[in-house]
Design an enzyme around this catalytic site. Sequence first.
Site, short mmCIF file in Angstrom:
data_model
loop_
_atom_site.label_atom_id
_atom_site.label_comp_id
_atom_site.label_asym_id
_atom_site.label_seq_id
_atom_site.Cartn_x
_atom_site.Cartn_y
_atom_site.Cartn_z
CB ILE B 88 -0.86 -0.04 1.18
CG1 ILE B 88 -1.78 -1.40 1.63
CG2 ILE B 88 -2.05 1.21 1.01
CD1 ILE B 88 -1.46 -2.16 2.66
CB CYS B 89 1.14 4.13 -2.34
SG CYS B 89 1.94 5.78 -2.27
CG LEU B 90 -1.58 5.04 4.17
CD1 LEU B 90 -2.70 5.91 3.62
CD2 LEU B 90 -2.22 4.17 5.13
#
Lengths: 324, 151
Positions: B88-90
Amino acid sequence: MKFCKKYQEYMQGQEKKLPCVGFKKLKKILKKCRRNSSSLKPLNASLAAKTCPDHCPVCDGTFFPSLLNEMSDIVGCFNQRAQKLLELHLASGVRKYFFWIKGKLQGNHTALIQEGKDLVTYALINAIAIRKILKKYDKIHYSKQGQLFKSQVQSMHKEILQSPWLCELMAFHINLRETKVKSRKAHALFDGCSLTFKDGKPSLTCELFDSIKVDIDLTCSICLDTVFDPVSLTCGHIFCYICACSAASVSIVNGLKSADPKMKCPLCREGAVYEGAVRLEELNILLSRSCQEYWEQRLQTERVERVKQIKEHWDSQCRAFVGV
Amino acid sequence: MANSNLPRRIIKETQRLLSEPAPGISASPSEDNMRYFNVMILGPTQSPYEGGVFKLELFLPEEYPMAAPKVRFLTKIYHPNIDKLGRICLDILKDKWSPALGIRTVLLRYICLSSFTLVDVYLKRPIHFLKKCSKHQSAFQYQPVHGFYKM
């Protein structure tokens, strides 16, 4: 009795001339603004609904700058006096004797408590005064400029309730409360401070004539435990000393002073907050008395961590010296 | 990895996650490694993922809470912020991480991510989007072969 009168009575009752909020002067500015806006006949009904525009040049040019100056003076005076008082109380035998010779130590234990109490009252009553005058500004202008100004002041660290010395004074007051003190004031404004535990979470609470309640959470948001060897960053957030050092990526040996100014507060993400951090020694004394079992347990784990970090530090120093 | 020298913070967070679970989230630590969590997230209501059950794995590194937890979707999901491997890109897992954040905060951010990030994509090309989502319907029951953070 209206707060304005109560406030002026309190400020006049002070023995020393202390900086305060110029209630009358600020109210005059707001009245002047009200008169100016009512003299200009509105062209339509939608304009008539507003007394004054959102950005008022009459007020913004004089009201906010003068209030900011007053707030700076109040916070400066409070911090200076609180620091002096606590320095005097926490001084060791030789230093205490030296202070006494210099004439700093006036009176006895009771006088110390009374001065601490007076300082907390001074901080809280000024916090109420500032809040009231900003509310009045917003009411007259139908705006949220007052709230905006308050948040700007907080980021400039000129909000008195943000001061680490307030927390220290509250702890100081609880620590010395065993002695019954007869108040010099005719009317008691200050109900006193207390250390409360809600679901095992400690907090310092203080109330001033039902108008303001200060609640300081004493749980470190990094280790999720009661703060141990607490330190307050310049933004006003409190952490354990070891936790603050870890968050600032510095060792205990080097201390928070050596932290990179780019390092941010874990809670509000404000930068350059570690350099001016204050060790809350009175609060440390209070908590060590209040939760002794936890304190003993934590002391042992902290000792291990400190020894480990000191060892690592000296190992790296030796390696650097030898040139390995 | 031994669980004996587990920091008090992790123990406290785990206890809170089990006693007061966040709505739509179920997280339980692995028996053999208390730093490894099996997470189940329900697809948020009024989002394209409504009705879906998503499995995630969460691992707390040795430096936690000074370093962010490592999280990955095990259930296949079509989302612009999640790659094929479920990574995930967070922001809060990268440069915006703060030790004041915790497991609960991270998982709640995932729910927000799946609720709001896709609104634009969904509104612009709803049919294309729903087709893509339906391809992954079977993946709701997807069983991970091996958790890549498991030790």
